[in-house]
Design a protein around this motif. Structure first.
Motif, PDB file in Angstrom:
ATOM      1  N   LEU A 128       0.664  -1.044  -0.070  1.00 16.57           N
ATOM      2  CA  LEU A 128      -0.092  -0.064  -0.027  1.00 16.57           C
ATOM      3  C   LEU A 128       0.670   1.287   0.024  1.00 16.57           C
ATOM      4  CD1 LEU A 128      -3.178   0.558   1.946  1.00 16.57           C
ATOM      5  CD2 LEU A 128      -1.395   2.198   2.296  1.00 16.57           C
ATOM      6  N   PHE A 129       1.978   1.321   0.826  1.00 14.17           N
ATOM      7  CA  PHE A 129       2.772   2.412   0.750  1.00 14.17           C
ATOM      8  C   PHE A 129       3.597   2.650  -0.418  1.00 14.17           C
ATOM      9  CE2 PHE A 129       3.985   2.227   5.800  1.00 14.17           C
ATOM     10  CZ  PHE A 129       2.944   2.586   6.170  1.00 14.17           C
ATOM     11  N   ASP A 130       4.082   1.622  -1.093  1.00 16.85           N
ATOM     12  CA  ASP A 130       4.731   1.692  -2.384  1.00 16.85           C
ATOM     13  C   ASP A 130       3.770   2.307  -3.479  1.00 16.85           C
ATOM     14  OD1 ASP A 130       7.000   0.441  -1.317  1.00 16.85           O
ATOM     15  OD2 ASP A 130       6.425  -1.329  -2.399  1.00 16.85           O
ATOM     16  N   LYS A 131       2.338   1.843  -3.490  1.00 15.03           N
ATOM     17  CA  LYS A 131       1.480   2.286  -4.322  1.00 15.03           C
ATOM     18  C   LYS A 131       1.099   3.785  -4.158  1.00 15.03           C
ATOM     19  CE  LYS A 131      -1.171   1.881  -8.008  1.00 15.03           C
ATOM     20  NZ  LYS A 131      -0.795   1.494  -9.109  1.00 15.03           N
ATOM     21  N   TYR A 132       0.856   4.104  -2.925  1.00 13.74           N
ATOM     22  CA  TYR A 132       0.668   5.516  -2.494  1.00 13.74           C
ATOM     23  C   TYR A 132       1.782   6.469  -2.817  1.00 13.74           C
ATOM     24  CZ  TYR A 132      -0.162   9.377   0.805  1.00 13.74           C
ATOM     25  OH  TYR A 132      -0.694  10.573   1.424  1.00 13.74           O
ATOM     26  N   ARG A 133       3.166   5.924  -2.507  1.00 12.00           N
ATOM     27  CA  ARG A 133       4.297   6.955  -2.860  1.00 12.00           C
ATOM     28  C   ARG A 133       4.261   7.105  -4.701  1.00 12.00           C
ATOM     29  NH1 ARG A 133       7.470   3.312   0.966  1.00 12.00           N
ATOM     30  NH2 ARG A 133       7.806   4.639   2.715  1.00 12.00           N
ATOM     31  N   ALA A 134       3.954   5.821  -5.193  1.00 10.31           N
ATOM     32  CA  ALA A 134       4.077   5.782  -6.651  1.00 10.31           C
ATOM     33  C   ALA A 134       3.119   6.514  -7.628  1.00 10.31           C
ATOM     34  CB  ALA A 134       4.632   4.538  -7.188  1.00 10.31           C
ATOM     35  N   GLU A 135       2.024   6.455  -7.042  1.00  4.13           N
ATOM     36  CA  GLU A 135       0.593   6.943  -7.581  1.00  4.13           C
ATOM     37  C   GLU A 135       0.671   8.250  -7.653  1.00  4.13           C
ATOM     38  OE1 GLU A 135      -2.438   7.066 -10.010  1.00  4.13           O
ATOM     39  OE2 GLU A 135      -1.774   4.992  -9.490  1.00  4.13           O
ATOM     40  N   PRO A 136       0.417   8.961  -8.915  1.00  7.44           N
ATOM     41  CA  PRO A 136       0.289  10.567  -9.059  1.00  7.44           C
ATOM     42  C   PRO A 136      -0.802  10.949  -8.743  1.00  7.44           C
ATOM     43  CG  PRO A 136       0.518   9.271 -11.282  1.00  7.44           C
ATOM     44  CD  PRO A 136       0.765   8.333 -10.165  1.00  7.44           C
ATOM     45  N   ASP A 137      -1.877  10.152  -8.728  1.00  6.35           N
ATOM     46  CA  ASP A 137      -3.263  10.543  -8.552  1.00  6.35           C
ATOM     47  C   ASP A 137      -3.745  10.453  -7.050  1.00  6.35           C
ATOM     48  OD1 ASP A 137      -3.682  11.951 -10.933  1.00  6.35           O
ATOM     49  OD2 ASP A 137      -3.957   9.893 -12.035  1.00  6.35           O
ATOM     50  N   HIS A 138      -2.862  10.042  -6.178  1.00  2.00           N
ATOM     51  CA  HIS A 138      -3.492   9.741  -4.807  1.00  2.00           C
ATOM     52  C   HIS A 138      -3.741  10.948  -3.943  1.00  2.00           C
ATOM     53  CE1 HIS A 138       0.742  10.379  -3.458  1.00  2.00           C
ATOM     54  NE2 HIS A 138       0.067  10.990  -2.368  1.00  2.00           N
ATOM     55  N   LYS A 139      -4.824  10.914  -3.149  1.00  2.00           N
ATOM     56  CA  LYS A 139      -4.916  11.983  -2.206  1.00  2.00           C
ATOM     57  C   LYS A 139      -4.133  11.925  -1.045  1.00  2.00           C
ATOM     58  CE  LYS A 139     -10.015  12.146  -3.689  1.00  2.00           C
ATOM     59  NZ  LYS A 139     -11.314  11.691  -3.273  1.00  2.00           N
ATOM     60  N   LYS A 140      -3.726  12.800  -0.435  1.00  2.00           N
ATOM     61  CA  LYS A 140      -2.825  12.878   0.928  1.00  2.00           C
ATOM     62  C   LYS A 140      -3.849  12.249   1.812  1.00  2.00           C
ATOM     63  CE  LYS A 140       0.300  15.594   3.433  1.00  2.00           C
ATOM     64  NZ  LYS A 140       1.554  15.702   3.320  1.00  2.00           N
ATOM     65  N   ASP A 141      -3.014  11.364   2.498  1.00  2.00           N
ATOM     66  CA  ASP A 141      -3.864  10.878   3.688  1.00  2.00           C
ATOM     67  C   ASP A 141      -2.941  10.936   5.089  1.00  2.00           C
ATOM     68  OD1 ASP A 141      -4.717   8.411   5.492  1.00  2.00           O
ATOM     69  OD2 ASP A 141      -6.181   8.280   3.983  1.00  2.00           O
ATOM     70  N   SER A 142      -3.604  11.543   6.033  1.00  2.00           N
ATOM     71  CA  SER A 142      -3.020  11.567   7.461  1.00  2.00           C
ATOM     72  C   SER A 142      -2.739  10.302   8.016  1.00  2.00           C
ATOM     73  CB  SER A 142      -3.855  12.531   8.327  1.00  2.00           C
ATOM     74  OG  SER A 142      -4.916  11.964   8.526  1.00  2.00           O
ATOM     75  N   ASP A 143      -3.334   9.297   7.871  1.00  2.00           N
ATOM     76  CA  ASP A 143      -3.433   7.978   8.329  1.00  2.00           C
ATOM     77  C   ASP A 143      -1.937   7.300   7.650  1.00  2.00           C
ATOM     78  OD1 ASP A 143      -5.640   8.457  10.112  1.00  2.00           O
ATOM     79  OD2 ASP A 143      -6.816   7.223   8.773  1.00  2.00           O
ATOM     80  N   ILE A 144      -2.033   7.463   6.416  1.00  2.00           N
ATOM     81  CA  ILE A 144      -0.871   6.756   5.802  1.00  2.00           C
ATOM     82  C   ILE A 144       0.412   7.657   5.983  1.00  2.00           C
ATOM     83  CG2 ILE A 144       0.221   6.194   3.570  1.00  2.00           C
ATOM     84  CD1 ILE A 144      -2.748   5.648   2.522  1.00  2.00           C
TER      85      ILE A 144
END
Length: 171
Positions: A128-144
């Motif tokens: 999940l972290f890898d995808k979050y870091r790599a995904e250009p269209d993710h929304k910032k998430d304080s939990d992550i």
């Protein structure tokens, strides 16, 4: 001979794109234990493709690949996922991260037939972290972001184990 070289010159640049497609069986029959085992390597390839492919690159194929993964994990008799609520909450801002989480867990479980659920959850969080870091269209998430900080501090595994123990104690 010239035609052969021309054909190779045309197809060679396209080869990575052809091999980078997920394996999504169209008429996949999954009923018996053997049916699910037969698709394990296809599931791993699909998980890898989902991790490497941006969400908006091919939304229709991304959706089919995710559906195949979810169908397989829901029916397989060899893997039982115990999703901890705090980990599921990590996908509330970016629901497509659930495929990365489930994919990370599933891939770990396939590759380690005898595994601890804490380790599979840790693999899921890292995916999940890898995808979050790599995904250009993710929304910032304080939990992550909080858990990324724990990862940097070296205390993420302790957090995952503690959360897993909380869930198992309440059962």
């Amino acid at each position: 001979m010239k035609k052969l070289f021309l054909l190779i010159a045309i197809l060679l640049p396209a080869a990575p794109m052809l091999s980078a497609q997920p394996i999504v069986p169209v008429q996949g029959k999954m009923v018996t234990r053997e049916d699910y085992q037969r698709y394990e390597q296809d599931v791993v390839k699909t998980i890898d493709w989902l991790q490497e492919t941006p969400w908006k690159q091919d939304p229709q194929l991304y959706s089919k690949a995710t559906s195949f993964l979810f169908k397989w994990i829901q029916g397989t008799p060899t893997i039982t996922m115990e999703l901890m609520p705090p980990l599921v909450d990590l996908t509330d801002q970016n629901n497509k991260l659930m495929a990365s989480f489930i994919g990370g867990y599933t891939k770990y479980a396939i590759q380690h037939p005898v595994y601890l659920k804490e380790d599979a959850n840790m693999a899921a969080v890292k995916a999940l972290f890898d995808k979050y870091r790599a995904e250009p269209d993710h929304k910032k998430d304080s939990d992550i972001e909080h858990l990324l900080k724990l990862e940097k501090e070296g205390t993420l595994k302790d957090w995952v184990i503690n959360e897993y123990e909380k869930v198992t104690q309440n059962q």
